[in-house]
Design an enzyme around this catalytic site. Structure first.
Site, short mmCIF file in Angstrom:
data_model
loop_
_atom_site.label_atom_id
_atom_site.label_comp_id
_atom_site.label_asym_id
_atom_site.label_seq_id
_atom_site.Cartn_x
_atom_site.Cartn_y
_atom_site.Cartn_z
N ASP A 1 0.75 -1.32 -0.05
CA ASP A 1 0.03 0.00 0.09
C ASP A 1 0.77 1.29 0.01
O ASP A 1 1.06 1.94 -0.96
CB ASP A 1 -0.98 0.04 1.15
N GLU B 1 -3.52 -7.91 12.74
CA GLU B 1 -3.08 -7.72 11.45
C GLU B 1 -1.43 -7.25 11.60
O GLU B 1 -0.76 -7.84 10.54
CB GLU B 1 -4.00 -6.69 10.93
#
Length: 837
Positions: free
Chosen positions: A572, A807
């Site tokens: 990202d 995560e």
């Protein structure tokens, strides 16, 4: 195809010019004809008319043919994005049916709900559970159904799940713990029977707590449901569907209760599976638990169908029990084609559950050997939960993706397709992600290689004629309900790391070694799809310099971003060249293609196909000298990207315009925009040391005696760079964008946090170099031991404190961050514990 289309556009421009000339010429003749007619010059006119007729006789058919060809080409280009690759499917269309694979027909294939079951068929009925804490005089208490981080449950996860026969799920709410077990029993022609047992126990200090449990069945487009209601009590449901034939689902008898309880039900019509929760809420009526004390609770309103509907059209039936705790109930599903001499209830259920648990524990230890590795029972329990929640989070989806290409002015539907896949996070990402799935199957293949082959086959069967796979799969109403509209459309220029080659490395070796005909057939069906995928990368993601690659999809006009994101890379907001251009070289993609080339060569050799092209590409992409030429910065002494870049930029809020009148209200502030203080230059992006810099090491491309490997090993241990007590951070502390927001509303993501998938690759690489002859074996072994221990110990500690696998993890405190539970690639900690790479 892009180049051909470009040439065709040029030809169209030239031919358009010819048409314009012809029109002018025709007008000239028309003028001459009028003039000559008035002057009675017939011979001249006749000559001109003859020439014109000849010209039109030749040109007109050509124009018609070209027009037809242009229309055909335009339609073909539009249709390519949603046209299947014309080769045999890896997974036959009936492979998931009850007749072909009855063992895995039913399963917990609804990862987005706390507890739910369905079949592996396109329009399966779904069953599931909801619950709420009743007795409130205020607003309606929350109804738990979808896995939601906003519910703030202290814990929920599959504790044990073998992927085939059974599972044990536990959810801790604030006042009680709900354990949901299910066991399947084979038999008949429609996938057999199953039973779900829900056990609710109060937490300490909440004895006497009350809960409302809801268990439902809903149809998805076809079939019938007939509720069995006697004296106002819902005893069960009889039903039929194409995949299941006749069936019945039985609810607990009210006479078997040992606690105070009341029962309600709902028989209604739901517009879609995404509307089930709201439908239940809309059906509530207020009842009173204790009429003297007037304690209100919410109960279902019975049969509630639209006025123009018959009860036979009901597609959603819910059983509700509101009860004091502790409480236990069983819901029993029986196929009409099964032999029911023994019912899967009571002691039979308990006995089979116990046997499956014993087999799970034995298989887990034989595969992962955590006792042998000296791990405590706490560590072993953590590992079983991490694995089980990944296996229990495997979903079966069916539907159409929404896709777009440069040739389609509006998004179009992909073909309807199934997808059998694990998911990154049941709460936040309960759908398929292409690059995540490669990491998932590094662990799944170690547990059940056949299951992993099934998953990989489903993904590759989603490939279109171009060789492209939509990187995010949002199939069906349940999946699409969890995704904002702006993220639904998938564009065919955008790639994702081809991580499926990671598990395929070992799977291919295993299949070749087995020498079984079925395994060879799998490879034969796999190979042409991998060929098309590999070719797609090598035609759409190439750089301008030979043997370089570039992620497409970066936005050079993203004025509100400090560094335009590279979502297609999976990393990202990781810092890349600040000004995206065609001159970029992306190191990580080059390394992914080196991995893919090696696996392609292995498969081709095993099938006696032409392998030289792949072998040559692998030799080129793993050539350390060429790699150094293209990606090694002598100044910074590290591998890095190359592009048009400056580190001197910041986000600044634009000044508001001056008011045009004294009483004009001030305009709302504009979002911050990037201001470049020093012009960018072509060169290495070498001040940002992080995960991308490690890729030649992570994918084991560096030679064991490489001086560059020595430098990387030294840098790994530097606390001012990536090293922490909890794992390797994603970006060095001295990088210009370390922990910086990428936009005013876009907090750092891959700019310092610890990610377990990349740490797994690092630990795997250290293990590789520790066992490869070379001058740095001891150093690699020492770092391996320390890094592996740091990751495992922190993840177990955070799980103990918070109840979740996360995560990502904070590089300063080790604290879990992001979505949870995240037993997608973070579950790779189990493989690290077992030292299976």
């Amino acid at each position: 195809m892009g180049r051909n289309a470009h040439h065709l556009r040029q030809r169209h421009h030239l031919n358009t010019g010819d048409v314009s000339d012809e029109t002018s010429l025709t007008r000239k003749y028309k003028y001459d004809y009028t003039k000559e007619y008035s002057d009675k010059k017939w011979p001249y006119l006749h000559g001109k008319m003859d020439n014109c007729a000849k010209f039109l006789f030749i040109a007109f058919p050509s124009l018609v043919i070209y027009g037809i060809y242009t229309v055909w080409l335009s339609a073909m280009l539009r249709n390519m994005v949603n046209t299947r690759l014309p080769v045999s499917q890896i997974i036959p269309s009936n492979a998931s049916s009850a007749q072909v694979d009855p063992e895995r027909f039913w399963g917990s294939y609804r990862p987005g709900v706390y507890f739910g079951l369905k079949t592996r068929s396109p329009h399966s009925p779904v069953v599931g559970m909801m619950w709420m804490t009743p007795l409130t005089s205020g607003p309606m208490p929350p109804l738990r159904h979808w896995c939601e981080q906003g519910d703030q449950l202290p814990f929920y996860s599959w504790l044990v799940h073998d992927g085939v026969n059974f599972g044990i799920h536990e959810a801790i709410d604030h006042h009680y713990t709900i354990t949901s077990d299910f066991v399947k029993q084979p038999g008949g022609q429609h996938g057999g029977d199953w039973t779900a047992r829900m056990t609710v126990k109060p937490r300490p200090k909440f004895e006497g707590a009350i809960v409302s449990l809801f268990f439902y069945i809903a149809l998805d487009g076809q079939g019938t449901l007939q509720p069995k209601i006697r004296r106002g009590y819902l005893e069960g449901v009889e039903g039929w569907s194409e995949e299941l034939g006749d069936f019945q689902m039985l609810f607990p008898s009210p006479t078997s209760r040992r606690t105070q309880s009341v029962h309600h039900y709902l028989v209604t019509y739901a517009s879609g599976l995404d509307d089930l929760t709201e439908m239940v809420k809309r059906s509530f009526r207020v009842f009173y638990w204790d009429k003297e004390k007037r304690l209100p609770y919410y109960g279902l309103g019975g049969t509630m169908l639209p006025k123009d509907m018959q009860q036979s059209q009901a597609n959603f039936v819910v059983y509700q029990v509101t009860t004091t705790l502790p409480y236990e109930m069983e819901v029993n599903f029986e196929s009409g084609s099964s032999d029911h001499t023994t019912h899967l209830t009571g002691q039979v259920f308990t006995s089979q559950l116990s046997e499956h648990m014993h087999q799970f524990d034995h298989k887990f230890e034989s595969l992962f050997g955590l006792k042998k590795h000296g791990f405590s029972t706490v560590h072993q329990s953590f590992a079983k939960t991490a694995l089980s929640n990944m296996i229990g989070g495997i979903g079966y989806f069916h539907g159409t993706s929404l896709v777009q290409s440069r040739y389609t002015p509006e998004p179009v539907d992909y073909w309807p397709a199934p997808l059998y896949t694990a998911v990154p996070s049941r709460s936040f990402f309960p759908r398929g992600f292409l690059w995540d799935e490669g990491f998932h199957n590094l662990l799944i293949a170690k547990w059940d290689q056949r299951l992993s082959m099934d998953i990989i086959g489903h993904w590759l069967d989603l490939m279109n004629v171009e060789g492209w796979i939509p990187r995010e799969q949002i199939l069906g109403t349940e999946a699409r309900a969890k995704v904002p509209k702006e993220f639904v459309v998938q564009r065919n220029e955008n790639a994702n790391p081809p991580t499926l080659f990671l598990p395929l490395q070992s799977i291919v070796r295993s299949l070749v070694a087995s020498n079984k005909e079925t395994d060879r057939q799998f490879l034969q069906h796999l190979y042409p799809r991998l060929q098309a995928w590999y070719k797609w990368f090598n035609t759409t993601q190439l750089g301008t310099v030979p043997s370089t690659y570039k992620w497409k999809g970066r936005n050079p006009n993203a004025i509100n971003e400090l560094n335009p994101k590279t979502l297609t890379s999976g990393l990202d907001d990781y810092p890349r060249a600040s000004h995206p251009t065609d001159d970029e070289r992306h190191l990580d993609l080059r390394c992914w293609m080196a991995l893919a080339s090696g696996v392609m060569a292995d498969i081709a050799k095993s099938l006696n196909e032409s392998w030289q092209v792949y072998d040559s590409a692998y030799a080129t992409l793993t050539d350390n000298k060429l790699l150094d030429t293209l990606h090694w910065s002598d100044t910074a002494e590290r591998y890095c990207d190359y592009g048009l870049h400056t580190d001197h930029a910041k986000l600044v809020r634009p000044k508001p315009p001056k008011p045009t009148s004294p009483n004009q209200p001030p305009p709302p502030p504009k979002d911050k925009e990037r201001v470049v203080m020093q012009p960018p230059k072509l060169g290495f992006v070498d001040k940002s040391f992080g995960y991308v810099s490690l890729f030649p090491f992570l994918l084991k491309i560096l030679q064991p005696d490489s001086l560059k490997l020595r430098k990387i090993l030294v840098d790994l241990q530097d606390p001012s760079l990536l090293w922490t007590r909890y794992g390797l951070r994603s970006l060095a502390k001295n990088a210009p964008l370390y922990n910086k927001h990428n936009s005013e509303h876009d907090p750092p993501y891959w700019r310092g946090a610890i990610w377990i998938n990349i740490n797994y690759l690092a630990v795997s690489a250290l293990h590789h170099y520790a066992h490869s002859n070379g001058p740095y074996q001891e150093k690699a072994a020492s770092i391996y031991t320390e890094l592996r221990n740091n990751i495992i110990n922190n993840m177990v500690e955070q799980y103990r404190k918070t109840g979740y696998v996360w995560e990502q993890y904070d590089s300063t405190t080790g604290r879990g961050k992001g979505s949870h539970p995240f037993t997608g690639w973070s579950a790779l900690v189990v493989a690290m514990m077992a030292e299976l790479y």
